[in-house]
Design a protein around this motif. Structure first.
Motif, PDB file in Angstrom:
ATOM      1  N   UNK A 105      20.597  45.423  44.676  1.00 54.42           N
ATOM      2  CA  UNK A 105      20.678  44.922  44.152  1.00 54.42           C
ATOM      3  C   UNK A 105      22.312  44.779  44.135  1.00 54.42           C
ATOM      4  N   UNK A 106      22.449  43.385  44.395  1.00 54.71           N
ATOM      5  CA  UNK A 106      23.979  43.180  44.721  1.00 54.71           C
ATOM      6  C   UNK A 106      24.765  42.710  43.492  1.00 54.71           C
ATOM      7  N   UNK A 107      25.237  43.672  43.100  1.00 60.04           N
ATOM      8  CA  UNK A 107      26.232  43.622  42.130  1.00 60.04           C
ATOM      9  C   UNK A 107      27.541  43.037  41.964  1.00 60.04           C
ATOM     10  N   UNK A 108      28.545  42.875  42.998  1.00 54.98           N
ATOM     11  CA  UNK A 108      29.120  41.734  43.289  1.00 54.98           C
ATOM     12  C   UNK A 108      28.795  40.303  43.030  1.00 54.98           C
ATOM     13  N   UNK A 109      28.111  40.314  43.838  1.00 49.45           N
ATOM     14  CA  UNK A 109      27.287  38.561  43.572  1.00 49.45           C
ATOM     15  C   UNK A 109      26.447  38.357  42.387  1.00 49.45           C
ATOM     16  N   UNK A 110      26.246  39.364  42.050  1.00 44.56           N
ATOM     17  CA  UNK A 110      25.620  39.078  40.278  1.00 44.56           C
ATOM     18  C   UNK A 110      26.634  38.685  39.310  1.00 44.56           C
ATOM     19  N   UNK A 111      28.077  39.588  40.213  1.00 41.14           N
ATOM     20  CA  UNK A 111      29.310  39.392  38.609  1.00 41.14           C
ATOM     21  C   UNK A 111      30.006  37.903  39.190  1.00 41.14           C
ATOM     22  N   UNK A 112      29.340  37.310  40.484  1.00 40.33           N
ATOM     23  CA  UNK A 112      30.487  36.045  40.620  1.00 40.33           C
ATOM     24  C   UNK A 112      29.180  35.226  39.360  1.00 40.33           C
TER      25      UNK A 112
ATOM     26  N   UNK B  82      47.276  46.261  27.406  1.00 40.12           N
ATOM     27  CA  UNK B  82      47.110  46.347  28.832  1.00 40.12           C
ATOM     28  C   UNK B  82      46.943  44.544  29.200  1.00 40.12           C
ATOM     29  N   UNK B  83      47.137  44.157  30.886  1.00 42.32           N
ATOM     30  CA  UNK B  83      46.712  43.070  30.958  1.00 42.32           C
ATOM     31  C   UNK B  83      45.761  43.129  32.073  1.00 42.32           C
ATOM     32  N   UNK B  84      44.598  42.491  31.559  1.00 41.26           N
ATOM     33  CA  UNK B  84      43.485  42.856  32.700  1.00 41.26           C
ATOM     34  C   UNK B  84      43.645  41.946  33.796  1.00 41.26           C
ATOM     35  N   UNK B  85      42.764  42.680  35.558  1.00 39.93           N
ATOM     36  CA  UNK B  85      43.062  41.918  36.618  1.00 39.93           C
ATOM     37  C   UNK B  85      42.362  40.554  36.160  1.00 39.93           C
ATOM     38  N   UNK B  86      42.748  39.480  36.528  1.00 43.79           N
ATOM     39  CA  UNK B  86      41.851  38.110  36.827  1.00 43.79           C
ATOM     40  C   UNK B  86      41.842  37.850  38.417  1.00 43.79           C
ATOM     41  N   UNK B  87      40.795  36.967  38.460  1.00 46.46           N
ATOM     42  CA  UNK B  87      40.266  36.362  39.389  1.00 46.46           C
ATOM     43  C   UNK B  87      40.909  35.182  40.215  1.00 46.46           C
TER      44      UNK B  87
ATOM     45  N   UNK C  13      47.191  43.607  43.832  1.00 42.85           N
ATOM     46  CA  UNK C  13      47.014  42.529  43.956  1.00 42.85           C
ATOM     47  C   UNK C  13      46.013  42.031  44.499  1.00 42.85           C
ATOM     48  N   UNK C  14      45.135  43.255  45.047  1.00 39.56           N
ATOM     49  CA  UNK C  14      43.787  42.993  45.747  1.00 39.56           C
ATOM     50  C   UNK C  14      42.816  43.280  44.673  1.00 39.56           C
ATOM     51  N   UNK C  15      43.224  43.677  43.309  1.00 41.10           N
ATOM     52  CA  UNK C  15      42.946  43.784  42.109  1.00 41.10           C
ATOM     53  C   UNK C  15      42.392  42.280  42.028  1.00 41.10           C
ATOM     54  N   UNK C  16      42.923  41.076  41.876  1.00 41.13           N
ATOM     55  CA  UNK C  16      42.839  39.776  41.543  1.00 41.13           C
ATOM     56  C   UNK C  16      42.329  38.817  42.533  1.00 41.13           C
ATOM     57  N   UNK C  17      41.163  39.320  43.187  1.00 41.65           N
ATOM     58  CA  UNK C  17      40.509  38.706  43.959  1.00 41.65           C
ATOM     59  C   UNK C  17      39.342  38.437  43.272  1.00 41.65           C
ATOM     60  N   UNK C  18      38.472  37.419  44.066  1.00 38.89           N
ATOM     61  CA  UNK C  18      36.925  36.957  43.234  1.00 38.89           C
ATOM     62  C   UNK C  18      36.316  37.939  43.764  1.00 38.89           C
ATOM     63  N   UNK C  19      35.536  38.211  42.451  1.00 42.31           N
ATOM     64  CA  UNK C  19      34.417  39.615  43.223  1.00 42.31           C
ATOM     65  C   UNK C  19      33.157  39.888  44.446  1.00 42.31           C
ATOM     66  N   UNK C  20      33.099  38.548  44.931  1.00 42.42           N
ATOM     67  CA  UNK C  20      32.493  38.497  46.418  1.00 42.42           C
ATOM     68  C   UNK C  20      33.739  39.053  47.238  1.00 42.42           C
TER      69      UNK C  20
ATOM     70  N   UNK D  11      38.509  51.473  41.997  1.00 41.33           N
ATOM     71  CA  UNK D  11      38.666  51.346  40.439  1.00 41.33           C
ATOM     72  C   UNK D  11      39.277  50.857  39.926  1.00 41.33           C
ATOM     73  N   UNK D  12      41.009  51.045  40.566  1.00 44.01           N
ATOM     74  CA  UNK D  12      42.164  49.997  40.194  1.00 44.01           C
ATOM     75  C   UNK D  12      41.579  48.013  40.138  1.00 44.01           C
ATOM     76  N   UNK D  13      40.265  48.099  41.408  1.00 42.57           N
ATOM     77  CA  UNK D  13      39.620  46.931  41.381  1.00 42.57           C
ATOM     78  C   UNK D  13      38.726  46.479  40.517  1.00 42.57           C
ATOM     79  N   UNK D  14      38.317  47.226  39.798  1.00 43.75           N
ATOM     80  CA  UNK D  14      37.618  47.534  38.703  1.00 43.75           C
ATOM     81  C   UNK D  14      35.976  47.007  39.338  1.00 43.75           C
TER      82      UNK D  14
END
Length: 655
Positions: A1-8, A530-535, A600-607, A639-642
């Motif tokens: 299961x590709x969880x990153x693709x499913x997050x996208x 807390x300010x959550x990371x955003x893509x 800063x990497x935590x603000x990337x898109x899931x893929x 973890x920091x990248x969720x």
């Protein structure tokens, strides 16, 4: 299961959700204008109003005014609901009547669900979430709630604990972990907030009708305005019902396919289709089904594993139970498992039973981590057939979760105790040098008797020091549910003490940074704003600078000579397509540079996050050996990248 693709995919569903919501609001605004025009016509039917002859009930001024009012009301309702949900999964669970199960609970049924959640967390590469029990609900149901994995909670009903065995609970919990990892959990919270704006109109209509009815009863006379106010109330109520129609339709359109996906993921996690299938069979054959009595079950119905409200098939947020079972077991004969409601409360356990339960819990915890290790191996074996083979380069796997079974029972008990767990985390930061350790202990400030805290911390340190360093991170991950039981004041003092322990030697090493930020990441949402990371970043080149810092740091900390360091960096850079970046000097790869780069990497898109983690894993896998520090750095970055921590199947090289 590709969880990153499913997050996208879940993120794209969020866009569809907003589009459907906007369409629903536009329709409601149009109907509102018709309602206002009808009310004006009713008011105009009396002589009390002297409207001009050239009046128009559909004038531009009225249209704009009504549209602005309706939009403002809906936005305010959404903002209020979002404010209520800002605390994440904990707030949602409590609003449903859930109570947190203490990590050191002595109740056998509660111990069992805690153990199952622990094993699934270890297998999925994320810290253990808190578990909430809906003890007044006899229906069989469960949910996962939160904005990110950091504030996620698992909720389960009393009926599920009473009716399901361990294997079936594993299937249910694995289903909910899939919602966390696939990004469905955040989508579900957004659904609650957005749709509350539409449903609020019905609540407003009910309020007007209730107020008018009360006013009419308390007044000795009535007038024509009563009928008009009642008509307005009924009109708003009708609009609310229409809004509820759209809300149910939107929930059904988005959540049904995600339930099929979560069922399939549960089979993948547990490698046992009968677990989740039998749980669904019991729900189908159970007298109370999966229904809930809480008033909030309507707005949260899409979050649960089963239908919390009995709606028609068109509006159902979940596929039919039989359809779900058939997808899991294609040769299923259609027979459900019949269960009766347990109406009589269970007797209080005797002291002997409690002692036996405590011993059983310690033994079960050891079995738990072995099951988790088996689940990891199964998932890795499946991933070898996909595009993630670089995560499993060797069959010589040393899984830290499996080794947890060798930890002292006293240390495991302390890690599950809401008071003693603080000493465990302190002990993880104590120095091996006696003078430095004495200074650290002297700096600890605690409401508990200082001598008692120091004694407990030293005992935990002795236990930790007697085993391998590779146990440190999994032990910390098991400790989070107990740490979340702290009060806000205890948390503040706890974090102050952590900073004092780290700064006692006037420097911060990479292990200390990882431990501190793991603790802060998974606890701060409960006690701080807390300010959550955003893509934000959708391309790799935009992140080349922070990626160079993180990749260079991993290359330096994981390899002994310059040649291997350069090769490891090159493999990581090439695997992500950044062929022009170069290895940074060591002085630019210290903790003060590493931390901001990871954030800063935590603000990337899931893929993009997936590609980043793959590149980092390729870097540490160059020598086909994984140091303890490399593993801790990778898990902390994830973890920091969720993101779930990647399961790297390599021999662990002790530094």
């Amino acid at each position: 299961m590709n969880f990153f693709a499913e997050q996208d995919h879940a993120r794209r569903n969020s866009k569809w959700l907003i589009l459907l919501f906007v369409i629903a609001v536009i329709i409601l605004i149009g109907l509102s204008n018709i309602l206002i025009a009808a009310c004006l016509w009713m008011f105009d039917s009396t002589s009390e109003l002297n409207l001009p002859d050239n009046r128009s009930f559909f004038s531009a001024d009225i249209l704009v005014f009504v549209s602005l009012v309706m939009t403002s009301v809906i936005i305010c309702a959404i903002a209020f609901k979002w404010f209520q949900l800002k605390d994440g999964g904990r707030r949602i669970a409590e609003s449903l009547g859930g109570q947190r199960i203490p990590p050191n609970s002595q109740h056998p049924e509660q111990q069992q669900i805690l153990n199952v959640v622990e094993e699934m967390a270890l297998a999925s590469g994320m810290p253990v979430p808190s578990v909430y029990l809906l003890k007044d609900e006899i229906g069989i149901n469960a949910f996962a709630a939160g904005h990110t994995p950091a504030d996620a909670v698992i909720g389960i009903t009393q009926g599920a604990l009473e009716q399901l065995n361990r294997e079936q609970l594993q299937g249910v919990v694995a289903h909910e972990f899939s919602h966390i990892l696939n990004g469905d959990m955040r989508l579900n919270v957004r659904l609650i907030a957005l749709l509350s704006g539409i449903v609020f109109i019905a609540n407003l209509g009910e309020f007007i009708l209730h107020t008018q009815r009360y006013s009419h009863r308390s007044s000795s006379r009535s007038n024509n305005n009563d009928a008009r106010v009642a008509a307005a109330g009924f009109g708003l109520l009708a609009l609310g019902w229409i809004g509820l129609f759209f809300a149910n339709m939107i929930k059904a359109a988005i959540s049904r396919q995600r339930e099929y996906l979560a069922d399939a993921s549960a089979v993948q996690f547990t490698r046992n289709p009968n677990g989740i299938a039998d749980a669904l069979k019991i729900i189908g054959g159970y007298d109370a089904g999966s229904g809930l009595r809480t008033p909030l079950s309507q707005e949260t119905s899409h979050m649960f594993i089963g239908d919390a409200r009995r709606l028609g098939s068109f509006f159902a947020t979940h596929p039919a139970i039989k359809s779900r079972i058939k997808r899991i077991l294609p040769r299923w004969d259609g027979a459900l498992i019949k269960r009766d409601i347990k109406k009589v409360a269970k007797p209080i356990y005797s002291k002997t039973s409690q002692q036996q339960a405590k011993k059983q819990r310690q033994e079960q915890l050891k079995k738990t981590v072995f099951v988790a290790a088996a689940a990891e191996a199964a998932i890795n074996a499946l991933d070898n057939k996909s595009d993630k083979a670089e995560f499993t380069l060797s069959e010589n796997t040393v899984t830290v979760s499996g080794e947890l079974a060798h930890l002292p029972d006293g240390l495991l008990s302390l890690a599950h105790d809401p008071c003693g767990v603080i000493s465990v985390v302190y002990a993880l930061l104590l120095s091996n040098y006696e003078a430095q350790r004495a200074k650290q202990l002297d700096d600890i400030k605690d409401n508990l008797s200082k001598s008692s805290r120091i004694e407990e911390t030293l005992q935990a340190w002795n236990w930790i020091n007697s085993v391998d360093k590779s146990y440190r991170l999994p032990l910390l991950e098991l400790s989070f549910p107990a740490l979340k039981c702290m009060s806000a004041k205890q948390y503040q003092r706890f974090m102050d003490n952590l900073r004092s322990l780290i700064k006692a030697d006037q420097q911060v090493d990479m292990y200390e940074w990882c431990l501190y930020h793991l603790v802060k990441h998974y606890l701060s949402h409960q006690f701080e704003k807390v300010t959550h990371s955003k893509p934000v970043y959708s391309s790799i080149p935009a992140l080349s600078e922070p990626f160079s810092v993180v990749l260079s740091s991993l290359a330096y900390f994981g390899h002994d000579n310059d040649t291997e360091t350069q090769r490891a960096f090159g493999i990581g850079a090439n695997s992500i397509g950044l062929y022009t970046i170069t290895l940074l000097p060591l002085e630019q790869c210290q903790v003060e540079h590493f931390g901001p780069a990871v954030k800063k990497l935590a603000n990337a898109y899931p893929q993009i996050k997936q590609r980043i983690l793959r590149a980092l894993v390729a870097c540490v896998c160059l020598d086909k050996q994984l140091t303890v520090l490399e593993n801790e750095m990778i898990r902390c970055i994830a973890a920091v990248m969720d993101c779930p921590g990647p399961q790297i199947s390599l021999g662990v090289r002790r530094p």
